[in-house]
Scaffold this motif. Structure first.
Motif, PDB file in Angstrom:
ATOM      1  N   UNK A  91       0.820  -1.217   0.000  1.00 43.53           N
ATOM      2  CA  UNK A  91       0.000   0.000   0.000  1.00 43.53           C
ATOM      3  C   UNK A  91       0.855   1.269   0.000  1.00 43.53           C
ATOM      4  N   UNK A  92       2.163   1.110  -0.023  1.00 48.30           N
ATOM      5  CA  UNK A  92       3.100   2.233  -0.008  1.00 48.30           C
ATOM      6  C   UNK A  92       2.806   3.191   1.156  1.00 48.30           C
ATOM      7  N   UNK A  93       2.661   2.600   2.337  1.00 48.38           N
ATOM      8  CA  UNK A  93       2.329   3.373   3.527  1.00 48.38           C
ATOM      9  C   UNK A  93       3.432   4.356   3.931  1.00 48.38           C
ATOM     10  N   UNK A  94       4.679   3.910   4.049  1.00 47.47           N
ATOM     11  CA  UNK A  94       5.683   4.810   4.632  1.00 47.47           C
ATOM     12  C   UNK A  94       5.984   6.037   3.784  1.00 47.47           C
ATOM     13  N   UNK A  95       6.098   7.137   4.445  1.00 44.98           N
ATOM     14  CA  UNK A  95       6.681   8.323   3.846  1.00 44.98           C
ATOM     15  C   UNK A  95       7.997   8.525   4.574  1.00 44.98           C
ATOM     16  N   UNK A  96       7.961   9.151   5.732  1.00 43.93           N
ATOM     17  CA  UNK A  96       9.213   9.275   6.485  1.00 43.93           C
ATOM     18  C   UNK A  96       9.524   7.965   7.209  1.00 43.93           C
ATOM     19  N   UNK A  97       8.491   7.192   7.583  1.00 43.64           N
ATOM     20  CA  UNK A  97       8.668   5.896   8.211  1.00 43.64           C
ATOM     21  C   UNK A  97       8.848   5.911   9.717  1.00 43.64           C
ATOM     22  N   UNK A  98       8.898   7.084  10.331  1.00 40.56           N
ATOM     23  CA  UNK A  98       9.204   7.139  11.759  1.00 40.56           C
ATOM     24  C   UNK A  98       8.139   6.442  12.613  1.00 40.56           C
ATOM     25  N   UNK A  99       6.894   6.595  12.257  1.00 33.74           N
ATOM     26  CA  UNK A  99       5.812   6.006  13.051  1.00 33.74           C
ATOM     27  C   UNK A  99       5.579   4.540  12.737  1.00 33.74           C
TER      28      UNK A  99
END
Length: 155
Positions: A91-99
């Motif tokens: 689903x290409x969830x991560x953007x920065x990925x921090x959370x």
């Protein structure tokens, strides 16, 4: 000294009993997938499982979890093959990925408790913060991992 099991491995920490689990994991065990976010239990970046229940590790003193089983993002799947991890990638969830690690751990606990949640249940149960605002993709990934279609049916 505090003893419990982390990702299947017995550990003992010679730290003060009031040391937050977050810091024992990150500093003493070098399990840095669990992130520090707000430090007051609001954002969810530090979410881990304690005996299968999602907990904000910044708010869990290690002295209170003697004898428990802790699972971190590193223990969810050693090769990123967990259905949630695959769905987050699809689903290409991560953007920065921090959370992401905390979000995955919260979602894994939700799916354990409610294997086929509705979109409303996902929204109600997953209260972790995502500064990038990828909530629609997070919801879609959780539902996909559960085998629930966008309209609430089974896939």
């Amino acid at each position: 000294m505090t003893r419990f099991t982390v990702n299947g491995t017995p550990v003992q920490y010679e730290l003060a009993a009031d040391t937050p689990l977050l810091w024992a994991l990150r500093d003493a065990s070098n399990l840095t997938g669990t992130k520090y976010g707000c430090g007051v239990g609001l954002c969810g970046a530090c979410t881990v499982h304690v005996d299968g229940v999602a907990r904000r590790s910044c708010q869990v003193p290690i002295g209170e979890i003697e004898g428990t089983f802790v699972t971190t993002i590193e223990g969810l799947s050693p090769d990123r093959s967990h259905p949630l991890q695959r769905a987050f990638i699809d689903q290409q969830v991560p953007q920065c990925g921090y959370c992401q690690s905390g979000m995955l751990m919260a979602a894994a606990a939700l799916l354990k408790a409610k294997p086929k949640p509705t979109r409303a249940e996902v929204r109600a149960e997953i209260d972790n913060l995502c500064r990038c605002g990828t909530y629609p993709r997070i919801e879609a990934a959780i539902l996909a991992a559960a085998g629930v279609t966008e309209d609430g049916g089974q896939s």
